[in-house]
Design a protein around this motif. Structure first.
Motif, PDB file in Angstrom:
ATOM      1  N   LEU A 136      93.459  41.191  86.417  1.00 30.73           N
ATOM      2  CA  LEU A 136      92.835  41.632  87.663  1.00 30.73           C
ATOM      3  C   LEU A 136      92.542  40.448  88.580  1.00 30.73           C
ATOM      4  O   LEU A 136      92.769  40.517  89.817  1.00 30.73           O
ATOM      5  N   GLN A 139      95.673  39.381  89.863  1.00 24.26           N
ATOM      6  CA  GLN A 139      96.120  40.299  90.902  1.00 24.26           C
ATOM      7  C   GLN A 139      95.321  40.115  92.201  1.00 24.26           C
ATOM      8  O   GLN A 139      95.858  40.257  93.315  1.00 24.26           O
ATOM      9  N   ASN A 140      93.988  39.842  91.995  1.00 19.28           N
ATOM     10  CA  ASN A 140      93.185  39.575  93.203  1.00 19.28           C
ATOM     11  C   ASN A 140      93.695  38.319  93.920  1.00 19.28           C
ATOM     12  O   ASN A 140      93.753  38.276  95.174  1.00 19.28           O
ATOM     13  N   GLN A 141      94.010  37.356  93.052  1.00 21.11           N
ATOM     14  CA  GLN A 141      94.583  36.139  93.672  1.00 21.11           C
ATOM     15  C   GLN A 141      95.915  36.459  94.372  1.00 21.11           C
ATOM     16  O   GLN A 141      96.178  35.980  95.483  1.00 21.11           O
ATOM     17  N   LYS A 143      96.599  39.338  95.505  1.00 20.41           N
ATOM     18  CA  LYS A 143      96.228  40.117  96.698  1.00 20.41           C
ATOM     19  C   LYS A 143      95.856  39.205  97.861  1.00 20.41           C
ATOM     20  O   LYS A 143      96.223  39.447  99.019  1.00 20.41           O
ATOM     21  N   GLU A 144      95.067  38.168  97.498  1.00 20.33           N
ATOM     22  CA  GLU A 144      94.693  37.205  98.544  1.00 20.33           C
ATOM     23  C   GLU A 144      95.943  36.527  99.099  1.00 20.33           C
ATOM     24  O   GLU A 144      96.086  36.322 100.313  1.00 20.33           O
ATOM     25  N   ASN A 175      98.609  48.459  94.232  1.00 22.15           N
ATOM     26  CA  ASN A 175      97.288  49.095  94.282  1.00 22.15           C
ATOM     27  C   ASN A 175      97.204  50.243  93.269  1.00 22.15           C
ATOM     28  O   ASN A 175      96.195  50.439  92.579  1.00 22.15           O
TER      29      ASN A 175
END
Length: 502
Positions: A136, A139-141, A143-144, A175
């Motif tokens: 996660l 993935q957030n990274q 996403k950023e 997503n």
């Protein structure tokens, strides 16, 4: 010539008389020897009877003790069986508790193994959660980065519309994947919570099982101690039982020895009875053998009595020989009667007779041979009695002869007869030497003679024995009263009425 024949006959008679005297002397010596042997045998038999009575008492005591020991042994065997049954029940209960303990231990092992599996599952879930968190974050990274790229893309939107659409599609997919991973993460978190709750529940169950196991171990230890006590009691009971078995073996051995001694005494008694039978057979044979020559001697003596004048000097010798012949006849008759009595062959000629005739005949018969004594019939009875008149007179004659024999310095013998309590009671009283109390009970034994006076008076000790047996055959009884130096009273009673003779 007649005198020479008579002298020859007298010489022959004297020779026969000498031979008869020698035979009689030999018979008397043999009879004395047999009397001594009989006395010894009687003493031995009395001692043997006393020993047998003592042994029988000991045997009864031992038998009673053996019965008590057997009862105690039976009681202990019952206690032993109860203890054994309790021990079997305790063993069964112990085995059941051991099986329960093993089941509990197995369940505890299974619980520990399940707990280990669940811990491993939990660790795996935790590792997966960590990986999901890492993913996660990644993935957030991403996403950023994608957002930065979106900005760049927006800047390049016009030029990169196609790229943007592709990236938008990828972002939508990412997503959706992120949402799916979040849902999986929540599911894993919920499963981890449930696993934790189940682990707590299992820990509680494990604690309960551990407590139950501790209680079972305590109870098992208690039962083991009880089992040890029971085992010790059982060992003590077995030792005591072994000791009692040894005691019983000793008692049984003593009982066997006592039985063997009784058997030996019985054999000795049978041997003596056989010896008595042989002795009776010998007496019977000797008596019959004596009868024939005695009859010849009696006939010769009667012939001499008729031929010789009473004034002749030879006549007193002939009269003396006649008295000796009568004595020998009486002895032979007594011996024959004894052998008949011992063999149970004495017969009674039962008939009704006038009892006063028996009294008178007996007195007259004895009075003829006893001129120095006056036999007085003080009172008589006038009735008919059913019995053997000859044997009753034989008893009376024997009592009268004894009364005269043992009262040499007295001049009178008194005879009395009366009816008393449906019995004829006859008594003969003398005023002679008397009899000691210790000798009275033995007077009716065969060949018994009072040792203090036996040498002073002739006889072989058969008269009273024969008389007592004759009275017994008539269902009567004898009784004697006596005082030393004052005399004796011999009495017998005969029942009246209907009698059953043997």
């Amino acid at each position: 010539m007649q005198t020479n024949n008579l002298a020859g006959l007298l010489t022959i008679a004297n020779q026969d008389k000498v031979k008869l005297a020698e035979a009689l002397e030999q018979a008397n010596s043999e009879l004395d020897f047999q009397n001594k042997e009989k006395g010894k045998r009687a003493a031995e038999l009395i001692i043997a009877n006393i020993e047998m009575d003592l042994q029988n008492e000991e045997k009864l005591k031992l038998a009673m003790e053996l019965v008590i020991v057997n009862k105690a042994l039976d009681f202990q065997n019952e206690e032993k069986e109860k203890r054994a049954a309790e021990l079997i029940i305790a063993n069964k209960e112990l085995r059941f508790q051991n099986s329960e303990k093993e089941k509990g231990a197995a369940e505890l092992v299974i619980a520990y193994s399940q707990l280990d599996v669940q811990n491993r599952e939990r660790e795996e879930r935790a590792a997966e959660l960590i990986l999901a968190n890492t993913e996660l974050i990644f993935q957030n990274q991403e996403k950023e980065k994608r957002a930065a790229e979106l900005i760049i893309a927006n800047k390049e939107l016009l030029y990169q519309n196609e790229e943007k659409e592709k990236r938008a599609a990828e972002l939508i997919i990412a997503n959706k994947e992120l949402l799916y991973q979040n849902e999986e993460k929540e599911k894993r978190a919920n499963e981890l919570i449930i696993a934790n709750e189940e682990l707590l529940f299992q820990n509680k169950e494990k604690g309960k099982r551990a407590a139950e196991l501790i209680i079972a171990n305590i109870e098992l230890n208690f039962q083991d101690s009880e089992k040890g006590k029971r085992a010790e009691e059982l060992i003590n009971a077995l030792k005591e039982l072994d000791f009692q078995d040894e005691e019983r073996g000793k008692r049984a051995a003593e009982l066997i020895i006592a039985n063997q001694e009784v058997l030996v005494q019985k054999q000795e008694k049978e041997r003596r009875a056989a010896a008595e039978a042989k002795k009776d057979e010998f007496f019977n044979m000797v008596s019959h053998e004596f009868k024939t020559p005695l009859t010849n001697i009696k006939a010769i003596n009667q012939l001499l009595t008729q031929k010789v004048n009473k004034a002749d000097n030879i006549y007193p010798f002939i009269a003396n020989a006649n008295n000796s012949i009568k004595r020998l006849e009486k002895l032979i008759e007594d011996l024959l009667d004894v052998t008949k009595i011992n063999s149970g062959q004495i017969d009674l000629n039962i008939a009704a007779f006038h009892f006063s005739d028996a009294l008178t005949n007996s007195i007259v018969n004895v009075q003829l041979t006893a001129p120095k004594h006056d036999i007085v019939l003080e009172n008589s009875i006038d009735l008919f009695y059913t019995g053997d008149q000859f044997r009753i007179e034989q008893v009376l004659i024997n009592l009268l002869n004894n009364a005269i024999k043992y009262s040499p310095d007295a001049g009178q013998v008194i005879v009395r007869a009366k009816i008393e309590a449906d019995n004829i009671v006859v008594s003969v009283e003398d005023f002679g030497i008397g009899i000691a109390k210790e000798d009275i009970d033995q007077l009716f034994q065969r060949f018994y003679r009072v040792s203090k006076v036996a040498m002073n008076f002739q006889g072989v000790g058969l008269g009273l024995y024969i008389s007592s047996e004759i009275i017994k055959k008539h269902k009567g009884t004898f009784f004697i009263t006596s005082k030393i130096g004052k005399g004796s009273i011999f009495s017998f009673s005969l029942p009246l009425g209907k009698q059953e003779f043997n």
